[in-house]
Design a protein around this motif. Structure first.
Motif, PDB file in Angstrom:
ATOM      1  N   ALA A  11     -23.131  29.585  23.185  1.00  0.00           N
ATOM      2  CA  ALA A  11     -21.755  29.002  23.649  1.00  0.00           C
ATOM      3  C   ALA A  11     -20.835  28.978  22.577  1.00  0.00           C
ATOM      4  O   ALA A  11     -19.561  29.213  22.700  1.00  0.00           O
ATOM      5  CB  ALA A  11     -22.149  27.495  24.250  1.00  0.00           C
ATOM      6  N   GLU A  12     -21.358  28.712  21.196  1.00  0.00           N
ATOM      7  CA  GLU A  12     -20.403  28.785  19.982  1.00  0.00           C
ATOM      8  C   GLU A  12     -19.827  29.968  19.696  1.00  0.00           C
ATOM      9  O   GLU A  12     -18.567  30.189  19.603  1.00  0.00           O
ATOM     10  CB  GLU A  12     -21.041  28.338  18.823  1.00  0.00           C
ATOM     11  N   ASN A  13     -20.720  31.069  19.916  1.00  0.00           N
ATOM     12  CA  ASN A  13     -20.095  32.557  19.804  1.00  0.00           C
ATOM     13  C   ASN A  13     -19.132  32.643  20.727  1.00  0.00           C
ATOM     14  O   ASN A  13     -17.926  33.556  20.354  1.00  0.00           O
ATOM     15  CB  ASN A  13     -21.103  33.347  19.444  1.00  0.00           C
ATOM     16  N   VAL A  14     -19.547  32.594  22.032  1.00  0.00           N
ATOM     17  CA  VAL A  14     -18.438  33.113  23.336  1.00  0.00           C
ATOM     18  C   VAL A  14     -17.068  32.330  23.148  1.00  0.00           C
ATOM     19  O   VAL A  14     -15.977  32.856  23.263  1.00  0.00           O
ATOM     20  CB  VAL A  14     -19.160  32.761  24.551  1.00  0.00           C
ATOM     21  N   ASN A  15     -17.221  31.051  22.682  1.00  0.00           N
ATOM     22  CA  ASN A  15     -16.029  30.414  22.513  1.00  0.00           C
ATOM     23  C   ASN A  15     -15.081  30.912  21.176  1.00  0.00           C
ATOM     24  O   ASN A  15     -13.940  30.526  21.267  1.00  0.00           O
ATOM     25  CB  ASN A  15     -16.295  28.738  22.417  1.00  0.00           C
ATOM     26  N   ALA A  16     -15.770  31.435  20.291  1.00  0.00           N
ATOM     27  CA  ALA A  16     -15.154  31.739  19.213  1.00  0.00           C
ATOM     28  C   ALA A  16     -14.397  33.110  19.538  1.00  0.00           C
ATOM     29  O   ALA A  16     -13.290  33.521  18.996  1.00  0.00           O
ATOM     30  CB  ALA A  16     -15.971  31.833  17.936  1.00  0.00           C
ATOM     31  N   TRP A  17     -15.160  33.984  20.245  1.00  0.00           N
ATOM     32  CA  TRP A  17     -14.608  35.264  20.627  1.00  0.00           C
ATOM     33  C   TRP A  17     -13.622  35.297  21.759  1.00  0.00           C
ATOM     34  O   TRP A  17     -12.547  35.977  21.604  1.00  0.00           O
ATOM     35  CB  TRP A  17     -15.667  35.962  21.245  1.00  0.00           C
ATOM     36  N   THR A  20      -8.748  30.254  23.192  1.00  0.00           N
ATOM     37  CA  THR A  20      -8.839  29.343  23.753  1.00  0.00           C
ATOM     38  C   THR A  20      -7.999  28.860  25.183  1.00  0.00           C
ATOM     39  O   THR A  20      -7.993  27.799  25.760  1.00  0.00           O
ATOM     40  CB  THR A  20      -8.846  27.870  22.838  1.00  0.00           C
ATOM     41  N   LYS A  23      -8.538  30.527  30.601  1.00  0.00           N
ATOM     42  CA  LYS A  23      -9.814  30.162  31.172  1.00  0.00           C
ATOM     43  C   LYS A  23     -10.422  31.468  31.531  1.00  0.00           C
ATOM     44  O   LYS A  23      -9.844  32.502  32.037  1.00  0.00           O
ATOM     45  CB  LYS A  23      -9.402  29.387  32.328  1.00  0.00           C
ATOM     46  N   ARG A  24     -11.772  31.360  31.605  1.00  0.00           N
ATOM     47  CA  ARG A  24     -12.771  32.548  31.864  1.00  0.00           C
ATOM     48  C   ARG A  24     -14.119  32.099  32.540  1.00  0.00           C
ATOM     49  O   ARG A  24     -14.342  31.001  32.152  1.00  0.00           O
ATOM     50  CB  ARG A  24     -13.015  33.328  30.528  1.00  0.00           C
TER      51      ARG A  24
END
Length: 90
Positions: A11-17, A20, A23-24
């Motif tokens: 979740a942390e990696n996906v949010n960084a990639w 922000t 919306k996905r």
């Protein structure tokens, strides 16, 4: 396969990639990311779609002989007597 202890890291990696502002929707099957979709992607319920399709077949005068709905596919076997005369878009 993603283990339960790694979900926070994922979740942390996906949010960084991903940006922000956007919306996905992320589709996951068997622990694998299958698709990353924009907020314009329209989610449809398979059962609602089947009943809508059946209504359209009936309006067009088609006879549905067989219908099978799975998690990933909709199979149908139908005929339309009007199609032989090319009065139908089918």
């Amino acid at each position: 396969m993603i283990e339960a202890k790694n979900f926070d890291l994922l979740a942390e990696n996906v949010n960084a990639w991903l940006p922000t502002e956007d919306k996905r929707m992320i589709r996951i099957l068997d622990g694998n990311i299958r698709a990353i979709l924009s907020d314009r992607y329209r989610v449809l319920d398979n059962y609602d779609l089947v009943f809508l399709a059946l209504d359209e077949f009936a309006k067009a005068g088609a006879d549905v002989h067989k219908l099978n709905l799975t998690e990933s596919h909709l199979f149908r076997k139908s005929s339309n007597p009007k199609a032989a005369g090319r009065d139908s878009p089918w």
